[in-house]
Enzyme design. Structure first.
Site, PDB file in Angstrom:
ATOM      1  N   TYR A 172       4.347   0.914  -4.152  1.00  0.00           N
ATOM      2  CA  TYR A 172       4.268  -0.380  -4.842  1.00  0.00           C
ATOM      3  C   TYR A 172       5.396  -0.509  -5.849  1.00  0.00           C
ATOM      4  O   TYR A 172       6.114   0.452  -6.126  1.00  0.00           O
ATOM      5  CB  TYR A 172       2.909  -0.553  -5.520  1.00  0.00           C
TER       6      TYR A 172
ATOM      7  N   ARG B  59      14.507   0.820  -6.409  1.00  0.00           N
ATOM      8  CA  ARG B  59      13.447   1.833  -6.521  1.00  0.00           C
ATOM      9  C   ARG B  59      12.432   1.664  -5.387  1.00  0.00           C
ATOM     10  O   ARG B  59      11.926   2.655  -4.840  1.00  0.00           O
ATOM     11  CB  ARG B  59      12.765   1.741  -7.890  1.00  0.00           C
TER      12      ARG B  59
ATOM     13  N   ARG C 238      -8.402   6.239  12.554  1.00  0.00           N
ATOM     14  CA  ARG C 238      -8.032   7.020  11.372  1.00  0.00           C
ATOM     15  C   ARG C 238      -7.437   8.355  11.811  1.00  0.00           C
ATOM     16  O   ARG C 238      -8.133   9.188  12.387  1.00  0.00           O
ATOM     17  CB  ARG C 238      -9.255   7.257  10.479  1.00  0.00           C
TER      18      ARG C 238
ATOM     19  N   HIS D 288      -4.288  11.212  10.397  1.00  0.00           N
ATOM     20  CA  HIS D 288      -3.321  11.466   9.330  1.00  0.00           C
ATOM     21  C   HIS D 288      -1.883  11.157   9.758  1.00  0.00           C
ATOM     22  O   HIS D 288      -1.113  10.598   8.995  1.00  0.00           O
ATOM     23  CB  HIS D 288      -3.377  12.941   8.879  1.00  0.00           C
TER      24      HIS D 288
ATOM     25  N   LYS E 146       6.939   5.780  -6.197  1.00  0.00           N
ATOM     26  CA  LYS E 146       5.918   4.926  -6.796  1.00  0.00           C
ATOM     27  C   LYS E 146       4.815   4.703  -5.754  1.00  0.00           C
ATOM     28  O   LYS E 146       4.709   3.639  -5.136  1.00  0.00           O
ATOM     29  CB  LYS E 146       6.544   3.608  -7.272  1.00  0.00           C
TER      30      LYS E 146
ATOM     31  N   GLU F  94       6.110  12.890 -18.827  1.00  0.00           N
ATOM     32  CA  GLU F  94       6.024  11.428 -18.988  1.00  0.00           C
ATOM     33  C   GLU F  94       4.592  11.085 -19.329  1.00  0.00           C
ATOM     34  O   GLU F  94       3.743  11.982 -19.488  1.00  0.00           O
ATOM     35  CB  GLU F  94       6.481  10.695 -17.721  1.00  0.00           C
TER      36      GLU F  94
ATOM     37  N   LEU G 226       8.535   9.325 -12.771  1.00  0.00           N
ATOM     38  CA  LEU G 226       8.937   8.079 -12.141  1.00  0.00           C
ATOM     39  C   LEU G 226      10.192   7.594 -12.870  1.00  0.00           C
ATOM     40  O   LEU G 226      10.193   7.533 -14.102  1.00  0.00           O
ATOM     41  CB  LEU G 226       7.824   7.032 -12.268  1.00  0.00           C
TER      42      LEU G 226
HETATM   43  N1  PMP Z   1       5.949   6.556 -15.235  1.00  0.00           N
HETATM   44  C1  PMP Z   1       4.801   6.209 -14.596  1.00  0.00           C
HETATM   45  C2  PMP Z   1       3.911   7.274 -14.071  1.00  0.00           C
HETATM   46  C3  PMP Z   1       4.475   4.853 -14.446  1.00  0.00           C
HETATM   47  O1  PMP Z   1       3.347   4.511 -13.796  1.00  0.00           O
HETATM   48  C4  PMP Z   1       5.340   3.871 -14.974  1.00  0.00           C
HETATM   49  C5  PMP Z   1       5.058   2.400 -14.777  1.00  0.00           C
HETATM   50  N2  PMP Z   1       3.795   1.997 -15.124  1.00  0.00           N
HETATM   51  C6  PMP Z   1       6.492   4.282 -15.654  1.00  0.00           C
HETATM   52  C7  PMP Z   1       6.782   5.636 -15.738  1.00  0.00           C
HETATM   53  C8  PMP Z   1       7.445   3.283 -16.250  1.00  0.00           C
HETATM   54  O2  PMP Z   1       8.228   2.642 -15.272  1.00  0.00           O
HETATM   55  P1  PMP Z   1       8.769   1.170 -15.490  1.00  0.00           P
HETATM   56  O3  PMP Z   1       9.537   1.196 -16.775  1.00  0.00           O
HETATM   57  O4  PMP Z   1       9.649   0.916 -14.326  1.00  0.00           O
HETATM   58  O5  PMP Z   1       7.597   0.256 -15.557  1.00  0.00           O
END
Ligand code: PMP
Length: 367
Positions: free
Chosen positions: A34, A53, A100, A102, A145, A177, A201
């Site tokens: 997403y 991305r 279903r 995998h 993502k 993060e 991410l």
């Molecule tokens: N890390 C994670 C795990 C996230 O889910 C997000 C977005 N919600 C971010 C970092 C930040 O990314 P962005 O600045 O592109 O929203």
């Protein structure tokens, strides 16, 4: 439930009518990716970076991108409202297979879903938020993502259960993060954030902040941050598209510095807000395209400025006829003003013409 219009597999329809099969691999396996893209006054923020991305995430799960960048823009545009700030949620799953299993199914189209929601300014912006730290229990591809967010959800809920807004995740002793955000810390006066890797991410907000820090001479480093170093952090922030830049003022029940958002956060938040506004202004235009537009340029009268201006304009508006050019000499005969009436198709096109005209040494002024 707000019955807004959403996009599903080529159709725009009311949210209440948007239905996906229980055999969808997103539902059965979390087999999809997403994106979340902010839109300020109808302008998608860093659209190319978000799409890049998205492309990386699709490649990361070996799913073909069903659309070009132009097609994505066309698909998303009707969902936007110019009068408010919103964010687009765009999800692509590996589609609906007949059973279903995998392993990837053969030859089925992906499921594409997009909806827009109102962006509500984060309530705790000026006070900052509390956070907890936790060992990162997520999988090995946090750079993708993926819609499979159970790890992130459990971390965030643990924070919420303790009256906190975010969980800061720690792996092998290093700060990684947030559960749904990237993290920054000001340590010894330097803005630090963990480097990109499979562990985080690559946040678009993160990248914008680093770019703004560079342009504004704020010293920064992308480097691994030992969790223990946070003891000496004067500021900690979490960043994301929907919450932007939020100061963490309490970590694991201990105040960060004096327990208030710090000066670097204040400066960066201000720079970020001005930057957002400047993007909106630069994309805004008073014209409805296509429209007739007079391109004007001035220069010395002793050269064939009309030929030069027409050549430059035709680079971006190839259909312009020679009789669309009008010339007017200044009173003393030293300067000449050239006007070329074009059928303008976009602000981008006008910007490109203006840029090429002003770049040319013989063009003294362009309007
Ligand atoms: N890390 C994670 C795990 C996230 O889910 C997000 C977005 N919600 C971010 C970092 C930040 O990314 P962005 O600045 O592109 O929203």
């Amino acid at each position: 439930m707000e019955n807004k219009t959403v996009y599903l597999n080529g159709h725009y329809l009311p949210l209440s009518e948007a239905k996906v099969s229980v055999l969808d691999r997103g539902f059965l396996f979390g087999d999809g990716i997403y994106e979340v893209m902010p839109s300020y006054s109808g302008h998608l923020f860093h659209f190319q970076d978000h799409i890049q991305r998205l492309e990386n995430s699709l490649a990361g799960i070996r799913l073909d991108n069903p659309h070009t960048r132009e097609q994505w823009q066309e698909i998303l545009s009707p969902l936007l409202d110019r009068s408010i700030d919103q964010y687009i949620y765009l999800q692509i799953t590996r589609g609906v297979a007949s059973k279903r299993d995998h392993a990837f199914p053969d030859g089925i189209p992906p499921t594409v879903f997009a909806m827009c929601s109102k962006m509500v300014p984060f309530a705790g912006l000026n006070q900052g938020v509390k956070a907890i730290s936790m060992d990162d229990t997520r999988w090995g591809f946090c750079n993708i993502k993926a819609i499979t967010l159970l790890g992130n959800i459990l971390h965030r809920q643990a924070a919420v259960d303790q009256g906190c807004a975010e969980a800061l995740l720690v792996k092998d002793g290093y700060l990684i993060e947030g559960a749904a955000s990237n993290v920054f810390a000001v340590i010894d006066g330097v803005l630090c954030t963990p480097p990109k890797s499979n562990d985080i991410l690559p946040g678009i907000t993160r990248d914008v902040i680093l770019e703004l820090a560079r342009k504004n001479d704020i010293t920064y480093r992308e480097e691994k941050i030992p969790f223990a170093a946070l003891e000496n952090a004067s500021e900690i922030w979490v960043t994301s598209s929907t919450r932007e830049i939020i100061a963490v003022v309490e970590l694991d029940s201990k105040p960060v510095s004096d327990g208030k958002p710090g000066p670097v956060w204040k400066t960066m938040n201000q720079i970020f807000q001005v930057y957002k506004q400047s993007l909106i202004m630069s994309e805004q235009t008073f014209f409805e395209f296509p429209c007739e537009f007079p391109v004007k340029a001035m220069g010395k009268a002793d050269i064939e400025l009309d030929v030069l201006v027409l050549e430059i304009v035709r680079r971006h508006a190839p259909d312009v006829k020679a009789d669309a050019v009008k010339t007017r000499l200044s009173k003393d005969g030293n300067f000449i003003a050239i006007t070329v009436i074009i059928e303008a198709t976009s602000k981008k096109q006008l910007d490109a013409i203006y840029q090429d005209l002003t770049d040319h040494p013989d063009v003294k002024m362009a309007l």
